[in-house]
Design a protein around this motif. Sequence first.
Motif, mmCIF file in Angstrom:
data_model
loop_
_atom_site.group_PDB
_atom_site.id
_atom_site.type_symbol
_atom_site.label_atom_id
_atom_site.label_comp_id
_atom_site.label_asym_id
_atom_site.label_seq_id
_atom_site.Cartn_x
_atom_site.Cartn_y
_atom_site.Cartn_z
ATOM 1 N N PRO A 1 47.074 48.698 39.010
ATOM 2 C CA PRO A 1 46.188 47.689 39.576
ATOM 3 C C PRO A 1 46.344 47.559 41.097
ATOM 4 O O PRO A 1 47.312 48.063 41.673
ATOM 5 N N CYS A 2 45.388 46.885 41.720
ATOM 6 C CA CYS A 2 45.512 46.507 43.127
ATOM 7 C C CYS A 2 45.658 44.984 43.190
ATOM 8 O O CYS A 2 45.598 44.310 42.170
ATOM 9 N N TYR A 3 45.847 44.479 44.395
ATOM 10 C CA TYR A 3 46.031 43.033 44.565
ATOM 11 C C TYR A 3 44.821 42.254 44.051
ATOM 12 O O TYR A 3 44.946 41.178 43.483
ATOM 13 N N ARG A 4 43.620 42.835 44.220
ATOM 14 C CA ARG A 4 42.407 42.149 43.763
ATOM 15 C C ARG A 4 42.306 42.099 42.239
ATOM 16 O O ARG A 4 41.629 41.229 41.691
ATOM 17 N N CYS A 5 42.930 43.068 41.546
ATOM 18 C CA CYS A 5 42.942 43.017 40.079
ATOM 19 C C CYS A 5 43.694 41.755 39.634
ATOM 20 O O CYS A 5 43.365 41.132 38.641
ATOM 21 N N LEU A 6 44.727 41.430 40.403
ATOM 22 C CA LEU A 6 45.574 40.276 40.089
ATOM 23 C C LEU A 6 44.945 38.992 40.621
ATOM 24 O O LEU A 6 44.891 37.974 39.922
ATOM 25 N N ASP B 1 36.833 45.578 35.902
ATOM 26 C CA ASP B 1 35.759 44.931 36.667
ATOM 27 C C ASP B 1 36.179 44.608 38.097
ATOM 28 O O ASP B 1 35.470 43.874 38.796
ATOM 29 N N CYS B 2 37.351 45.114 38.522
ATOM 30 C CA CYS B 2 37.807 44.829 39.888
ATOM 31 C C CYS B 2 36.725 45.252 40.886
ATOM 32 O O CYS B 2 36.186 46.362 40.794
ATOM 33 N N ALA B 3 36.432 44.348 41.837
ATOM 34 C CA ALA B 3 35.364 44.610 42.803
ATOM 35 C C ALA B 3 35.694 45.795 43.703
ATOM 36 O O ALA B 3 34.814 46.394 44.310
ATOM 37 N N LEU B 4 36.992 46.147 43.784
ATOM 38 C CA LEU B 4 37.395 47.209 44.706
ATOM 39 C C LEU B 4 37.809 48.498 43.990
ATOM 40 O O LEU B 4 37.347 49.576 44.340
ATOM 41 N N CYS B 5 38.689 48.370 42.965
ATOM 42 C CA CYS B 5 39.207 49.587 42.329
ATOM 43 C C CYS B 5 38.709 49.733 40.892
ATOM 44 O O CYS B 5 39.197 50.587 40.155
ATOM 45 N N GLY B 6 37.745 48.879 40.476
ATOM 46 C CA GLY B 6 37.225 48.946 39.118
ATOM 47 C C GLY B 6 36.233 50.076 38.918
ATOM 48 O O GLY B 6 36.061 50.935 39.791
HETATM 49 ZN ZN ZN Z 1 41.769 46.340 41.768
#
Ligand code: ZN
Length: 378
Positions: free
Chosen positions: A165-170, A239-244
Amino acid sequence: MDEVRRYSRHLIIPDVAMDGQKRLKNARVLCVGAGGLGSPALMYLAAAGVGTLGIVEFDTVDESNLQRQIIHGQSDIGRPKAESAAATIREINPLVNVVIHNTALDNDNVFEIFGQYDLIVDGTDNFATRYLVNDAAVLLGKPYVWGSIYRFDGQASVFWAEHGPCYRCLYPEPPPPGMVPSCAEGGVLGVLCASIGSIQVTEAIKLLTGVGEPLVGRLMVYDALEMTYRSVKVRKDPDCALCGENPTITGLIDYDDFCGAVSAEAQEAADGATITAAELKEMFDAGKEFYLVDVREQAEYEIVRIPGSVLIPKGEILNGSALATLPQDRQIVLHCKSGVRSAEALAALKAAGFKDSVHVQGGVLAWVNTVDPSLPTY
Ligand code: ZN
Protein backbone atom coordinates in the motif's frame (compact mmCIF):
# COMPACT_ATOMS: atom_id res chain seq x y z
CA MET A 1 41.11 -0.76 6.36
CA ASP A 2 39.78 2.12 8.44
CA GLU A 3 36.36 1.21 7.19
CA VAL A 4 36.72 -2.39 8.28
CA ARG A 5 37.59 -1.18 11.78
CA ARG A 6 34.78 1.35 11.84
CA TYR A 7 32.09 -1.05 10.70
CA SER A 8 33.44 -4.21 12.37
CA ARG A 9 30.31 -4.71 14.52
CA HIS A 10 28.24 -4.82 11.35
CA LEU A 11 30.73 -6.96 9.45
CA ILE A 12 30.63 -9.75 12.03
CA ILE A 13 26.83 -10.06 11.75
CA PRO A 14 26.53 -12.90 9.22
CA ASP A 15 23.40 -11.44 7.57
CA VAL A 16 25.05 -8.06 7.00
CA ALA A 17 28.77 -8.82 6.56
CA MET A 18 30.91 -7.20 3.87
CA ASP A 19 28.24 -7.47 1.21
CA GLY A 20 25.60 -5.67 3.31
CA GLN A 21 28.07 -3.00 4.39
CA LYS A 22 29.02 -2.36 0.76
CA ARG A 23 25.36 -1.95 -0.11
CA LEU A 24 25.04 0.68 2.61
CA LYS A 25 28.11 2.46 1.30
CA ASN A 26 26.68 2.50 -2.23
CA ALA A 27 23.25 3.66 -1.05
CA ARG A 28 21.82 7.12 -1.53
CA VAL A 29 19.25 8.01 1.12
CA LEU A 30 17.27 11.23 1.40
CA CYS A 31 15.86 12.42 4.69
CA VAL A 32 12.97 14.88 4.35
CA GLY A 33 13.28 17.14 7.37
CA ALA A 34 16.09 17.45 9.91
CA GLY A 35 13.77 17.83 12.88
CA GLY A 36 12.42 15.40 15.45
CA LEU A 37 12.45 12.25 13.31
CA GLY A 38 15.18 13.41 10.95
CA SER A 39 17.66 13.90 13.81
CA PRO A 40 17.98 10.27 14.99
CA ALA A 41 17.39 9.01 11.46
CA LEU A 42 20.29 11.00 9.99
CA MET A 43 22.62 10.26 12.89
CA TYR A 44 22.13 6.49 12.79
CA LEU A 45 22.13 6.33 8.99
CA ALA A 46 25.43 8.20 9.05
CA ALA A 47 26.90 6.00 11.77
CA ALA A 48 25.76 2.90 9.87
CA GLY A 49 27.80 3.95 6.87
CA VAL A 50 25.20 5.00 4.30
CA GLY A 51 27.37 6.43 1.55
CA THR A 52 25.30 9.42 0.50
CA LEU A 53 22.86 11.19 2.79
CA GLY A 54 20.65 13.98 1.49
CA ILE A 55 18.90 16.45 3.76
CA VAL A 56 15.93 18.55 2.62
CA GLU A 57 15.21 21.22 5.19
CA PHE A 58 14.46 24.94 4.95
CA ASP A 59 14.09 25.79 8.63
CA THR A 60 16.59 27.21 11.11
CA VAL A 61 17.38 25.85 14.56
CA ASP A 62 15.25 27.28 17.35
CA GLU A 63 15.80 26.82 21.07
CA SER A 64 12.46 24.98 21.32
CA ASN A 65 13.79 22.32 18.90
CA LEU A 66 16.57 21.17 21.21
CA GLN A 67 14.23 19.18 23.49
CA ARG A 68 14.09 16.48 20.80
CA GLN A 69 16.07 17.41 17.67
CA ILE A 70 19.31 16.00 18.99
CA ILE A 71 21.30 16.46 15.80
CA HIS A 72 21.40 20.19 16.68
CA GLY A 73 23.00 21.79 19.73
CA GLN A 74 22.95 25.01 21.72
CA SER A 75 25.54 26.71 19.49
CA ASP A 76 23.47 25.89 16.37
CA ILE A 77 20.54 28.13 17.36
CA GLY A 78 19.77 30.43 14.43
CA ARG A 79 21.72 28.28 11.97
CA PRO A 80 20.02 26.53 9.01
CA LYS A 81 19.04 23.06 10.21
CA ALA A 82 20.42 21.41 7.07
CA GLU A 83 23.89 22.89 7.73
CA SER A 84 23.81 22.09 11.42
CA ALA A 85 22.73 18.50 10.67
CA ALA A 86 25.47 18.13 8.05
CA ALA A 87 28.11 19.27 10.56
CA THR A 88 26.96 16.67 13.11
CA ILE A 89 26.95 13.95 10.45
CA ARG A 90 30.53 14.80 9.44
CA GLU A 91 31.55 14.53 13.08
CA ILE A 92 29.86 11.11 13.43
CA ASN A 93 31.20 9.74 10.16
CA PRO A 94 33.41 11.75 7.80
CA LEU A 95 33.09 9.01 5.16
CA VAL A 96 29.48 10.02 4.46
CA ASN A 97 28.87 12.26 1.46
CA VAL A 98 26.31 14.77 2.74
CA VAL A 99 24.12 16.59 0.23
CA ILE A 100 22.31 19.65 1.53
CA HIS A 101 19.04 20.77 -0.03
CA ASN A 102 18.46 23.97 1.92
CA THR A 103 14.94 24.48 0.59
CA ALA A 104 11.33 23.59 1.24
CA LEU A 105 10.21 20.53 -0.69
CA ASP A 106 7.57 21.54 -3.24
CA ASN A 107 5.95 20.45 -6.50
CA ASP A 108 8.66 22.16 -8.53
CA ASN A 109 11.68 20.47 -6.94
CA VAL A 110 10.42 17.16 -5.55
CA PHE A 111 11.03 14.99 -8.64
CA GLU A 112 14.46 16.46 -9.26
CA ILE A 113 15.50 15.91 -5.62
CA PHE A 114 13.88 12.48 -5.12
CA GLY A 115 15.36 11.34 -8.43
CA GLN A 116 18.85 11.48 -6.94
CA TYR A 117 18.12 8.90 -4.21
CA ASP A 118 17.29 5.19 -3.82
CA LEU A 119 15.26 5.53 -0.65
CA ILE A 120 13.46 8.31 1.16
CA VAL A 121 12.97 8.69 4.89
CA ASP A 122 10.02 10.93 5.64
CA GLY A 123 10.44 12.99 8.78
CA THR A 124 7.91 15.70 7.92
CA ASP A 125 5.48 17.11 10.43
CA ASN A 126 2.66 18.42 8.25
CA PHE A 127 0.05 16.80 6.07
CA ALA A 128 0.67 18.81 2.90
CA THR A 129 4.32 17.70 2.70
CA ARG A 130 3.42 14.16 3.78
CA TYR A 131 1.04 13.74 0.83
CA LEU A 132 3.57 15.38 -1.47
CA VAL A 133 6.26 12.91 -0.35
CA ASN A 134 3.90 9.97 -0.82
CA ASP A 135 2.64 11.01 -4.23
CA ALA A 136 6.11 11.79 -5.58
CA ALA A 137 7.50 8.50 -4.25
CA VAL A 138 4.63 6.51 -5.80
CA LEU A 139 4.89 8.36 -9.13
CA LEU A 140 8.65 7.69 -9.22
CA GLY A 141 8.26 4.08 -8.03
CA LYS A 142 10.53 4.64 -5.01
CA PRO A 143 10.14 3.14 -1.54
CA TYR A 144 9.96 5.39 1.47
CA VAL A 145 9.96 4.95 5.21
CA TRP A 146 7.26 6.97 6.92
CA GLY A 147 6.96 7.94 10.57
CA SER A 148 4.73 10.17 12.65
CA ILE A 149 4.72 11.24 16.28
CA TYR A 150 2.36 13.02 18.64
CA ARG A 151 2.56 13.37 22.41
CA PHE A 152 3.09 9.74 23.56
CA ASP A 153 2.07 7.98 20.34
CA GLY A 154 3.98 7.11 17.21
CA GLN A 155 3.45 5.24 13.96
CA ALA A 156 5.76 3.98 11.24
CA SER A 157 5.52 2.03 8.01
CA VAL A 158 7.24 1.42 4.70
CA PHE A 159 5.25 2.57 1.69
CA TRP A 160 6.24 1.09 -1.64
CA ALA A 161 3.35 1.01 -4.10
CA GLU A 162 4.90 -1.72 -6.25
CA HIS A 163 4.96 -4.13 -3.32
CA GLY A 164 2.21 -2.89 -1.01
CA PRO A 165 0.00 0.00 0.00
CA CYS A 166 0.85 3.70 -0.13
CA TYR A 167 0.06 6.36 2.47
CA ARG A 168 -3.17 7.22 0.62
CA CYS A 169 -4.35 3.59 0.88
CA LEU A 170 -4.17 4.08 4.65
CA TYR A 171 -5.25 7.73 4.83
CA PRO A 172 -7.13 8.66 1.61
CA GLU A 173 -8.01 12.12 2.95
CA PRO A 174 -6.14 14.43 5.32
CA PRO A 175 -7.95 15.31 8.55
CA PRO A 176 -9.92 18.57 8.38
CA PRO A 177 -7.65 21.55 9.08
CA GLY A 178 -7.40 22.18 12.81
CA MET A 179 -8.67 18.71 13.74
CA VAL A 180 -5.24 17.21 14.36
CA PRO A 181 -2.92 19.51 16.29
CA SER A 182 0.72 19.63 15.24
CA CYS A 183 3.55 18.88 17.66
CA ALA A 184 3.97 22.64 18.02
CA GLU A 185 0.35 22.89 19.18
CA GLY A 186 -0.10 19.61 21.00
CA GLY A 187 3.39 18.75 22.17
CA VAL A 188 5.50 15.65 21.82
CA LEU A 189 7.59 13.66 24.25
CA GLY A 190 11.12 14.31 22.98
CA VAL A 191 12.39 10.76 23.23
CA LEU A 192 9.45 9.52 21.13
CA CYS A 193 11.44 10.82 18.15
CA ALA A 194 14.15 8.27 18.93
CA SER A 195 11.65 5.42 19.26
CA ILE A 196 10.04 6.08 15.87
CA GLY A 197 13.18 7.41 14.16
CA SER A 198 15.04 4.23 15.09
CA ILE A 199 12.28 2.10 13.53
CA GLN A 200 12.62 4.17 10.37
CA VAL A 201 16.39 3.67 10.27
CA THR A 202 16.02 -0.05 10.99
CA GLU A 203 13.64 -0.37 8.05
CA ALA A 204 15.89 1.73 5.82
CA ILE A 205 18.88 -0.50 6.60
CA LYS A 206 16.80 -3.65 6.04
CA LEU A 207 15.64 -2.38 2.66
CA LEU A 208 19.14 -1.35 1.61
CA THR A 209 20.83 -4.57 2.70
CA GLY A 210 17.97 -6.92 1.83
CA VAL A 211 17.91 -8.35 5.35
CA GLY A 212 14.69 -9.40 7.11
CA GLU A 213 11.03 -8.64 6.39
CA PRO A 214 10.41 -4.99 5.53
CA LEU A 215 7.49 -3.14 7.12
CA VAL A 216 5.62 -3.11 3.81
CA GLY A 217 1.87 -3.64 4.28
CA ARG A 218 2.17 -3.27 8.03
CA LEU A 219 1.77 -0.28 10.31
CA MET A 220 3.73 -0.14 13.57
CA VAL A 221 1.79 1.59 16.31
CA TYR A 222 3.77 2.60 19.39
CA ASP A 223 2.22 3.67 22.68
CA ALA A 224 4.85 5.02 25.06
CA LEU A 225 2.46 5.20 28.04
CA GLU A 226 1.50 1.53 27.76
CA MET A 227 4.95 0.69 26.36
CA THR A 228 3.45 -1.41 23.59
CA TYR A 229 4.30 -1.87 19.93
CA ARG A 230 1.53 -3.27 17.77
CA SER A 231 1.81 -4.24 14.13
CA VAL A 232 -1.38 -3.74 12.11
CA LYS A 233 -1.87 -5.17 8.63
CA VAL A 234 -2.50 -2.54 5.97
CA ARG A 235 -3.79 -3.64 2.61
CA LYS A 236 -3.36 -1.96 -0.72
CA ASP A 237 -6.66 -0.26 -1.52
CA PRO A 238 -7.77 -1.23 -5.05
CA ASP A 239 -9.74 2.05 -5.08
CA CYS A 240 -6.74 4.15 -3.98
CA ALA A 241 -6.84 7.41 -5.94
CA LEU A 242 -3.09 7.16 -6.56
CA CYS A 243 -1.92 3.52 -6.62
CA GLY A 244 -5.28 1.76 -7.15
CA GLU A 245 -6.61 0.08 -10.25
CA ASN A 246 -8.16 3.24 -11.73
CA PRO A 247 -6.10 6.09 -10.37
CA THR A 248 -7.61 9.58 -10.54
CA ILE A 249 -4.38 11.23 -9.40
CA THR A 250 -1.76 10.91 -12.12
CA GLY A 251 0.47 13.83 -11.19
CA LEU A 252 1.18 16.17 -8.31
CA ILE A 253 -1.74 18.22 -6.96
CA ASP A 254 -2.13 21.42 -4.93
CA TYR A 255 -1.24 20.02 -1.47
CA ASP A 256 -1.96 23.14 0.56
CA ASP A 257 -5.41 23.18 -0.96
CA PHE A 258 -5.89 19.43 -0.47
CA CYS A 259 -4.92 19.68 3.19
CA GLY A 260 -6.80 22.93 3.79
CA ALA A 261 -3.69 24.79 4.84
CA VAL A 262 -4.42 28.51 4.56
CA SER A 263 -1.52 30.96 4.46
CA ALA A 264 -1.32 33.63 7.15
CA GLU A 265 -1.95 36.28 4.49
CA ALA A 266 -5.08 34.52 3.24
CA GLN A 267 -6.27 33.98 6.80
CA GLU A 268 -5.95 37.69 7.51
CA ALA A 269 -7.85 38.60 4.33
CA ALA A 270 -10.62 36.16 5.21
CA ASP A 271 -11.10 37.50 8.74
CA GLY A 272 -14.41 39.36 8.70
CA ALA A 273 -14.80 38.73 4.95
CA THR A 274 -16.15 35.20 5.05
CA ILE A 275 -19.74 34.22 4.43
CA THR A 276 -21.40 30.83 4.78
CA ALA A 277 -23.10 28.97 1.94
CA ALA A 278 -26.45 29.64 3.66
CA GLU A 279 -25.69 33.38 3.67
CA LEU A 280 -24.85 33.19 -0.03
CA LYS A 281 -28.24 31.56 -0.63
CA GLU A 282 -29.91 34.39 1.32
CA MET A 283 -28.12 36.94 -0.87
CA PHE A 284 -29.52 35.19 -3.96
CA ASP A 285 -33.00 34.99 -2.46
CA ALA A 286 -32.95 38.67 -1.46
CA GLY A 287 -32.09 39.59 -5.07
CA LYS A 288 -28.84 41.25 -4.00
CA GLU A 289 -26.52 42.46 -6.75
CA PHE A 290 -23.14 40.74 -6.57
CA TYR A 291 -20.61 38.99 -8.80
CA LEU A 292 -20.00 35.35 -7.90
CA VAL A 293 -16.59 34.08 -9.01
CA ASP A 294 -15.58 30.42 -8.92
CA VAL A 295 -11.78 30.28 -8.65
CA ARG A 296 -11.41 26.54 -9.29
CA GLU A 297 -10.22 24.95 -12.53
CA GLN A 298 -12.30 24.25 -15.65
CA ALA A 299 -12.50 20.47 -14.99
CA GLU A 300 -13.87 21.05 -11.50
CA TYR A 301 -16.35 23.59 -12.81
CA GLU A 302 -17.65 20.94 -15.23
CA ILE A 303 -18.36 18.54 -12.36
CA VAL A 304 -20.39 20.89 -10.19
CA ARG A 305 -20.98 24.62 -9.97
CA ILE A 306 -23.04 27.11 -8.02
CA PRO A 307 -25.69 28.53 -10.40
CA GLY A 308 -24.77 32.01 -11.60
CA SER A 309 -21.06 31.67 -10.88
CA VAL A 310 -18.39 32.81 -13.33
CA LEU A 311 -15.24 30.70 -13.64
CA ILE A 312 -11.94 32.55 -13.15
CA PRO A 313 -9.19 30.13 -12.03
CA LYS A 314 -7.22 31.31 -9.00
CA GLY A 315 -4.00 31.70 -10.97
CA GLU A 316 -5.55 34.37 -13.19
CA ILE A 317 -6.49 36.39 -10.12
CA LEU A 318 -3.10 35.93 -8.43
CA ASN A 319 -1.16 36.98 -11.54
CA GLY A 320 -3.47 39.94 -12.05
CA SER A 321 -4.57 39.04 -15.58
CA ALA A 322 -8.25 38.68 -14.64
CA LEU A 323 -8.54 41.79 -12.52
CA ALA A 324 -9.62 44.04 -15.41
CA THR A 325 -12.60 41.79 -16.16
CA LEU A 326 -14.06 42.20 -12.69
CA PRO A 327 -16.91 44.69 -12.18
CA GLN A 328 -16.17 47.71 -9.95
CA ASP A 329 -19.79 48.46 -9.09
CA ARG A 330 -20.76 45.24 -7.37
CA GLN A 331 -19.52 43.21 -4.44
CA ILE A 332 -17.39 40.26 -5.52
CA VAL A 333 -18.04 36.92 -3.87
CA LEU A 334 -15.36 34.25 -4.35
CA HIS A 335 -15.64 30.54 -3.84
CA CYS A 336 -13.64 27.40 -4.60
CA LYS A 337 -14.00 23.76 -3.57
CA SER A 338 -13.38 24.04 0.15
CA GLY A 339 -12.50 27.65 0.93
CA VAL A 340 -8.69 27.54 0.77
CA ARG A 341 -8.02 28.75 -2.76
CA SER A 342 -10.76 31.39 -2.47
CA ALA A 343 -9.12 32.78 0.68
CA GLU A 344 -5.86 33.15 -1.23
CA ALA A 345 -7.63 34.82 -4.15
CA LEU A 346 -9.44 37.08 -1.69
CA ALA A 347 -6.12 38.32 -0.30
CA ALA A 348 -5.03 39.20 -3.86
CA LEU A 349 -8.35 40.93 -4.64
CA LYS A 350 -8.26 43.02 -1.48
CA ALA A 351 -4.69 44.03 -2.21
CA ALA A 352 -5.87 45.12 -5.68
CA GLY A 353 -8.48 47.42 -4.14
CA PHE A 354 -11.62 45.27 -4.11
CA LYS A 355 -12.01 45.99 -0.42
CA ASP A 356 -15.58 44.75 0.11
CA SER A 357 -15.10 41.36 -1.54
CA VAL A 358 -15.81 38.22 0.48
CA HIS A 359 -15.38 34.46 0.09
CA VAL A 360 -17.56 31.48 0.88
CA GLN A 361 -16.50 29.27 3.77
CA GLY A 362 -16.34 25.62 2.76
CA GLY A 363 -16.75 26.48 -0.93
CA VAL A 364 -18.96 24.57 -3.33
CA LEU A 365 -18.88 21.54 -1.00
CA ALA A 366 -20.59 23.60 1.70
CA TRP A 367 -23.12 24.80 -0.89
CA VAL A 368 -23.94 21.21 -1.80
CA ASN A 369 -24.13 20.14 1.83
CA THR A 370 -26.27 22.96 3.15
CA VAL A 371 -28.16 24.37 0.16
CA ASP A 372 -28.53 21.81 -2.61
CA PRO A 373 -27.64 18.20 -1.69
CA SER A 374 -28.90 17.05 -5.12
CA LEU A 375 -25.71 18.36 -6.75
CA PRO A 376 -22.71 16.03 -7.27
CA THR A 377 -19.51 16.33 -5.22
CA TYR A 378 -15.95 15.22 -5.85
ZN1 ZN B 1 -2.37 3.80 -2.48
